[in-house]
Write an enzyme that holds these catalytic residues in place. Structure first.
Site, mmCIF file in Angstrom:
data_model
loop_
_atom_site.group_PDB
_atom_site.id
_atom_site.type_symbol
_atom_site.label_atom_id
_atom_site.label_comp_id
_atom_site.label_asym_id
_atom_site.label_seq_id
_atom_site.Cartn_x
_atom_site.Cartn_y
_atom_site.Cartn_z
ATOM 1 N N ASP A 1 11.939 -12.131 3.920
ATOM 2 C CA ASP A 1 12.549 -12.010 5.251
ATOM 3 C C ASP A 1 14.011 -12.433 5.220
ATOM 4 O O ASP A 1 14.477 -13.057 4.256
ATOM 5 C CB ASP A 1 11.756 -12.882 6.240
ATOM 6 C CG ASP A 1 11.760 -12.322 7.653
ATOM 7 O OD1 ASP A 1 12.673 -11.548 7.982
ATOM 8 O OD2 ASP A 1 10.855 -12.681 8.431
ATOM 9 N N ASP B 1 10.031 -5.806 14.501
ATOM 10 C CA ASP B 1 9.201 -6.854 15.097
ATOM 11 C C ASP B 1 8.541 -6.350 16.371
ATOM 12 O O ASP B 1 7.681 -7.023 16.933
ATOM 13 C CB ASP B 1 10.054 -8.088 15.420
ATOM 14 C CG ASP B 1 10.280 -8.959 14.187
ATOM 15 O OD1 ASP B 1 9.583 -8.744 13.179
ATOM 16 O OD2 ASP B 1 11.156 -9.839 14.227
HETATM 17 C C1 GLA Z 1 10.588 -12.638 11.432
HETATM 18 C C2 GLA Z 1 9.653 -11.534 11.006
HETATM 19 C C3 GLA Z 1 8.278 -11.790 11.566
HETATM 20 C C4 GLA Z 1 7.794 -13.143 11.103
HETATM 21 C C5 GLA Z 1 8.781 -14.225 11.496
HETATM 22 C C6 GLA Z 1 8.400 -15.560 10.893
HETATM 23 O O1 GLA Z 1 10.852 -12.572 12.794
HETATM 24 O O2 GLA Z 1 10.140 -10.278 11.364
HETATM 25 O O3 GLA Z 1 7.382 -10.791 11.187
HETATM 26 O O4 GLA Z 1 7.619 -13.122 9.714
HETATM 27 O O5 GLA Z 1 10.097 -13.902 11.065
HETATM 28 O O6 GLA Z 1 9.276 -16.558 11.225
#
Ligand code: GLA
Length: 686
Positions: free
Chosen positions: A447, A516
């Site tokens: 991420d 997301d």
């Molecule tokens: C980001 C990702 C989510 C999740 C969060 C965790 O927003 O896109 O899917 O993994 O971080 O903190």
């Protein structure tokens, strides 16, 4: 040398790309379009007079790689300042070499010891041309590169063109727009350190008459995961061109004597069969040539983030894992919250070892349980980040991107590590390598949850503005090294959803967490935009609780089944009927995923999507009534991609017909608002 011989033709299966040196010594594009019968049919590079005293010949030519110098006033690909302050390049043909599908043209400056190689590679089966450049400083004095694009692409002259591109923002990525290009420069770019949610380094261009299935389309993408720029320029002589490369905004690179700089690759292609075929060419290329594990369809994953957020431990995860396994899930992914002192987004990033309170015996006991349940285990990390409240930051506050006189701007309470620093790279390689060595981890979600601020560092080796490039080089080094050491691990690129989706990252990651936003209706649009450039195998799509109680579970599954299926809801709250239905769709998906992930995608009306196996014997069709703008309760779609002479049956239709017949008929699906259906397509076995 005989100038007329300096002419090159790159042919792919259906297209051709031709360029050569004209009598005035310019490297000119002379053709890019449909492949012709004979190599002698292509036009040779021509000469052109300038326009009065105001436009030099360079301004009215289609130069392959125009540089800033002489009387050239349009968008150049290269701009250099020499040590003596001269800002003028005069590159002339020096030599060339070629192999079966590659050509390299070397140009030299007429005075300064500067050499440029413009590389071309034809990807025959995909109708794609790859281009990149290398600049060599063969003198003793440093030079400053202020812009270095990978390529300029020219479209046939004297036509009005339309540019299709993707834009958006966090949770709202991949909006497709198509707009007329008019006189001037249209710029798409990222200044955010990643390729970004906001624009995607991809384009399609047509003359206003292309559709999904017909018409000439030129398309391209840049293989770079950092700041990038696309400049689409229409000159006053009605010439349209697109330049792509590393963004020159806030960029400078000091190239010392004896050093060279290599640009990332830009890819571009041509088809006469519409936007759909342009996408399929890119899809096949990405799937078969770029991503690390081409022929392996992805496992169905469950990700516990939305169920437990930071509140993870062995017990909570085991309960979820048991339910996931009983549904047929194949990969259990533990998201954020598992590492040292990570109880919220305030702390922990940087300390990549299991939290001793939540996991007193490390991750092994949980992984063993997950494995015993028959699933692989996956883990979330965010390597490029650090919270000020972490051991890493306390030991190395200078490892972050910052200016010493400015307070670092936090976003989600975190700072960005300077990936250009070798010590940061070594730290991350060592920590993640250890995790992967000590634990049976099959999947990593990588991420990157913020955009850049204060892009400075204390002791840059060259120009401080090199940071944009050195950061990405560092990222690629860390990821590349880890991939080398752990070749079987499947990596996912996530940056708060689709903030880092590009052809650069797809050499490391097999898939992208596209957004997301997991609401099915929003996803239909996001997935549609994503599919313009990227194949279904790279499109991770979860069914979550976002639309629970609002949209039918079947609809939500069908949307996610259009990509690489995952589940992200809180399974502890799903009732038995939901779990049973989910189990059914998971098993159905297993039977279809080879077609979806490894086959060819056809975008039909109203977000309906059809996938055909590579041998065109089997297909699957998803039809949606997503509400607006559909007024009636019947969705009409026309199939594509069937072989005209092959006899097919389509599930739910009591008919056996040739592909040609099926494709000429409008199929009507009675679907109420927010209903959807899946239909299998099979070649009729005699
Ligand atoms: C980001 C990702 C989510 C999740 C969060 C965790 O927003 O896109 O899917 O993994 O971080 O903190």
């Amino acid at each position: 040398m005989e100038i007329s011989k300096l002419y090159w033709v790159l042919e792919t299966c259906n297209s051709a790309y031709c360029f050569g040196i004209n009598d005035d010594g310019y490297l000119i594009n002379s053709y890019w379009g449909k492949r012709k019968n004979n190599k002698t049919d292509y036009p040779l590079p021509g000469q052109k007079e300038g326009w009065a005293s105001f436009d030099s010949p360079a301004n009215v030519l289609q130069e392959e790689y125009p540089v800033y110098g002489g009387g050239f006033h349009h968008e150049p690909c290269l701009k250099i300042t020499f040590a003596d302050g001269v800002r003028d390049l005069v590159l002339r043909y020096d030599t060339d070499w070629s192999s079966k599908n590659e050509i390299a043209i070397q140009l030299r400056d007429s005075y300064y010891p500067i050499r440029l190689i413009s590389h071309y590679r034809a990807h025959y089966d995909y109708d794609l041309i790859e281009r990149w450049v290398e600049v060599f400083n063969e003198g003793n004095e440093p030079i400053t590169i202020e812009r270095i694009f990978s390529a300029q692409w020219h479209f046939p002259e004297q036509q009005q063109y339309f540019l299709s591109h993707l834009s958006g923002k966090w949770s709202d990525e991949f909006h497709l727009s198509r707009e007329a290009l008019t006189s001037g420069v249209k710029v798409l770019e990222s200044r955010r350190l990643t390729s970004s949610h906001h624009h995607n380094p991809w384009f399609m261009v047509d003359a206003g008459n292309a559709t999904e299935t017909h018409g000439e389309v030129w398309f391209g993408a840049l293989a770079w995961s950092g700041n990038w720029k696309l400049a689409a320029e229409v000159t006053n002589f009605d010439m349209t061109r697109i330049s792509m490369g590393i963004n020159d905004w806030d960029f400078a690179w000091r190239l010392n004597g004896g050093e060279n700089f290599v640009s990332p690759s830009a890819f571009a292609g041509y088809t006469e069969n519409g936007f759909g075929q342009a996408s399929r060419s890119l899809h096949s290329f990405i799937r078969e040539q770029l991503i690390p594990h081409e022929s392996k369809p992805h496992k169905i994953l469950y990700n516990s983030w939305e169920a437990t957020l930071f509140d993870v431990d062995e017990i909570s995860q085991t309960r979820l894992a048991e339910i996931a396994a009983s549904m047929g899930v194949e990969l259990f992914v533990l998201d954020d919250g598992w590492f040292y002192n990570r109880n919220s987004d305030q702390s922990g990033l940087g300390d990549w070892w299991p939290d001793p309170v939540k996991f007193p015996h490390g991750l092994q006991p949980l992984i063993q349980k997950v494995n015993q349940l028959g699933m692989d285990f996956g883990l979330w990390i965010e390597p490029e980040m650090v919270n000020p409240d972490s051991d890493l930051y306390r030991s190395h506050p200078n490892w972050i991107l910052h200016f010493p006189t400015r307070k670092p701007t936090l976003a989600r309470n975190q700072c960005i590590l300077n990936m250009a620093l070798p010590e940061v790279q070594t730290y991350l390689i060592e920590k993640i390598d250890r995790l992967l060595k000590e634990n049976n981890i099959a999947f990593i979600k990588w991420d990157m949850n913020r955009n850049v601020s204060e892009p400075g560092w204390l002791h840059p080796p060259g120009d401080p503005k090199e940071i944009w490039v050195r950061y990405v080089q560092g990222l690629y080094r860390v990821w590349g090294e880890l991939r080398l050491r752990h070749p079987d691990v499947i990596w996912q690129s996530c940056s708060g959803g689709g903030g880092r989706a590009d052809l650069g990252i797809l050499s490391f990651a097999d898939q992208i967490w596209v957004s997301d936003n997991t609401q099915a209706l929003a996803r239909l649009q996001i997935q549609h935009g994503f599919s313009m450039a990227y194949p279904a195998i790279t499109m991770e799509a979860w069914v979550t609780d976002a639309d629970r109680g609002k949209l039918p579970l079947s609809f939500r599954f069908h949307v996610s089944m259009c990509g690489s299926l995952g589940i992200g809801g809180n399974l502890l709250q799903w009732c038995e009927d939901e779990l049973d239905e989910a189990t059914y769709w998971i098993s159905r998906y297993k039977g279809l995923r080879e077609i979806i992930q490894l086959g060819e995608q056809y975008r039909l009306e109203y977000y309906s999507t059809q996938y055909m196996s590579k041998d065109y014997q089997h297909g699957v069709l998803f039809v949606f009534n997503a509400g607006e703008p559909v007024q009636t309760n019947s969705i009409k779609v026309r199939l594509q991609g069937l072989q005209p002479d092959v006899i097919y049956e389509v599930e739910g239709f009591n008919q056996i017909k040739s592909g040609q017949d099926w494709m000429s008929e409008v199929l009507v699906f009675p679907l109420a608002e927010f209903e959807s259906t899946i239909r299998e397509i099979h070649k009729k076995i005699e």
